[in-house]
Scaffold this active site. Structure first.
Site, PDB file in Angstrom:
ATOM      1  N   ASP A  55       5.268  94.056   7.191  1.00 28.03           N
ATOM      2  CA  ASP A  55       5.566  93.610   5.843  1.00 28.03           C
ATOM      3  C   ASP A  55       7.087  93.589   5.709  1.00 28.03           C
ATOM      4  O   ASP A  55       7.762  94.585   5.993  1.00 28.03           O
ATOM      5  CB  ASP A  55       4.945  94.591   4.843  1.00 28.03           C
ATOM      6  CG  ASP A  55       5.122  94.145   3.398  1.00 28.03           C
ATOM      7  OD1 ASP A  55       6.266  93.827   3.004  1.00 28.03           O
ATOM      8  OD2 ASP A  55       4.134  94.159   2.652  1.00 28.03           O
TER       9      ASP A  55
ATOM     10  N   CYS B 244      10.688  77.149  -0.684  1.00 26.47           N
ATOM     11  CA  CYS B 244      10.326  75.734  -0.649  1.00 26.47           C
ATOM     12  C   CYS B 244       9.576  75.415  -1.936  1.00 26.47           C
ATOM     13  O   CYS B 244       8.447  74.937  -1.924  1.00 26.47           O
ATOM     14  CB  CYS B 244       9.488  75.417   0.580  1.00 26.47           C
ATOM     15  SG  CYS B 244       9.393  73.633   0.869  1.00 26.47           S
TER      16      CYS B 244
END
Length: 456
Positions: free
Chosen positions: A314, A385
């Site tokens: 993570d 994005c």
């Protein structure tokens, strides 16, 4: 099976997998094309049918609902996908009507039997009797609001229409919304990169206007060039190139710097950073929580002669375990993907407004952990994005509030403009930040957001 039937079957099977199994068309389609042994012409047709149908799905569903006089949810999913594919051919391609109808009816028959075939035949023949313009007028008349009308005509969920308008309005460009929605539904041109110091842009290629290492081929087979380069020439959106270069070029590199790509999959930006690190004498590490995507990162790095360790954690924990360690960190955070709808059209149908708060909280945690992993004076580039303000300006504003005077923002717009041969005309943001926002309709890139923060 005929050539065209093979292309249609590949397209249909891909669309079904997208809807039934949450597959990604950009990953599945090339494999399906290869497995089917399609020629280059057939592959191009299958690609157009697949992406065109997925991009315009919202519009086609509205047409199907009118033509069938029933709700979309009432139609068998396999039959519905056959109808979507047929309507795309009837309204948006030059495919002969009889071929579009007959083969879509056969797909419906396979999915739902004889009754489904009769139903599909009636719906598609009803659609074929009117022009595309007639159908657009008809579905627009049924809209309950101006935003819903835009959503139906340009095939975007209403919440996405509103999010994109707000993002444009933050630059004083709300009037460009229809141009952006149109660009989202256009097939993107293939953009490539020659990794700096490791490959050269071909003499007959056209250089991209903003990235110094990007290019587009005038013709020929990009796969042959990619294979022949040993991984040093690759497909990469120009916006993605600029996002990585914003980190490595934000200020001069000192030899021996330590860099980290915190959310590295699938590895395009990592490979570019590795080439930059090799050229400037820096060390690069990468991290990707997904084992399969970590494998893609390692593959992407194969062409760069630099040892780049790839961890699988993570990102929040990875950064928290290394306080005050890195000179530069790239945080390419998981996001809604609303900036890449040209290449991943199904993303618009998979996300909902309720997904944004969870994503933006994870983005904030990743960026905050990255700031903590920086040495004093170190720089982090925060990239999404997506142009959604909650995922971009909102996250950076929260981190600046959290860290106070310990963090300062640099002008990503100045850095990106300095990289470019042509002026990208990046608009100032309403919040006064230095964030650089790229757009499909303005820059022919994904709608990439780029922010730079320095730990003081």
């Amino acid at each position: 099976m005929s050539r065209v039937a093979g292309a249609r079957l590949v397209a249909y099977d891909t669309i079904r997998a997208v809807h039934e199994s949450d597959a990604y068309a950009n990953l599945l389609l090339p494999t399906s094309i290869a497995r089917a042994g399609l020629s280059s012409a057939d592959a191009a047709l299958a690609t157009e049918l697949t992406y065109g149908t997925l991009r315009r799905q919202g519009t086609y569903d509205a047409v199907i609902a009118v033509a069938s006089d029933r709700g979309i949810a009432e139609i068998h999913p396999g039959v519905l996908d056959a109808l979507r594919l047929g309507v795309h051919q009837l309204l948006s391609t030059r495919v002969a009507s009889h071929a579009a109808v007959n083969e879509s009816v056969e797909l419906a028959r396979t999915a739902g039997g004889r009754g489904a075939a009769g139903f599909a035949n009636a719906v598609l023949r009803r659609v074929s009797r009117d022009t595309p313009g007639d159908w657009m007028t008809r579905i627009a008349e049924g809209a309950r609001s101006d935003d819903e009308k835009l959503g139906l005509l340009f095939s975007h969920p209403v919440w996405v229409v509103r999010a994109l308008r707000r993002a444009l309005a933050a630059e004083g460009r709300a009037e460009e919304l229809e141009a952006l929605l149109t660009a989202d539904n256009a097939a993107p041109r293939v953009t490539m990169i020659a990794l700096p110091g490791l490959a050269e842009i071909p003499d007959d290629a056209r250089r991209t206007p903003f990235s110094p290492y990007g290019f587009r081929l005038g013709g020929g087979d990009p796969d042959a060039i990619i294979r022949g380069s040993g991984g040093r020439v690759r497909v990469q959106d120009e916006g993605s190139q600029l996002a990585a270069l914003a980190l490595s070029r934000a200020e001069p590199v000192r030899e021996g710097e330590r860099w980290l790509d915190l959310c590295a999959g699938p590895g395009g930006k990592t490979a570019l950073l590795a080439a930059e690190a090799l050229a400037y004498g820096a060390q690069l590490e990468a991290n990707e929580i997904s084992p399969s995507r970590a494998g893609l990162v390692r593959n992407a790095l194969a062409g760069v002669p630099l040892d780049v360790p790839v961890s699988e954690q993570d990102g929040r924990l990875r950064a928290e375990e290394a306080p005050n360690t890195y000179d530069r960190i790239l945080v390419d955070a998981p996001c809604t993907g609303l900036g890449a709808l040209r290449r991943r059209p199904e993303a618009r149908w998979r996300k909902a407004p309720g997904d944004v708060p969870e994503l933006s909280e994870r983005q904030r945690e990743l960026l905050g952990a990255a700031v903590g992993a920086l040495k004093p004076g170190g720089i982090v580039v925060y990239v999404t994005c997506s142009p959604h303000l909650a995922e971009t300006a909102g996250v950076v504003a929260e981190i600046r509030r959290e860290w106070g005077a310990a963090v300062e923002e640099l002008s990503a717009r100045d850095v990106v403009t300095g990289l470019s041969d042509s002026d990208p005309a990046l608009a100032p943001q309403a919040d006064g930040s230095g964030r650089a926002q790229l757009w499909p309709h303005r820059h022919n890139t994904d709608a990439m957001s780029i922010s730079l923060l320095r730990r003081v």
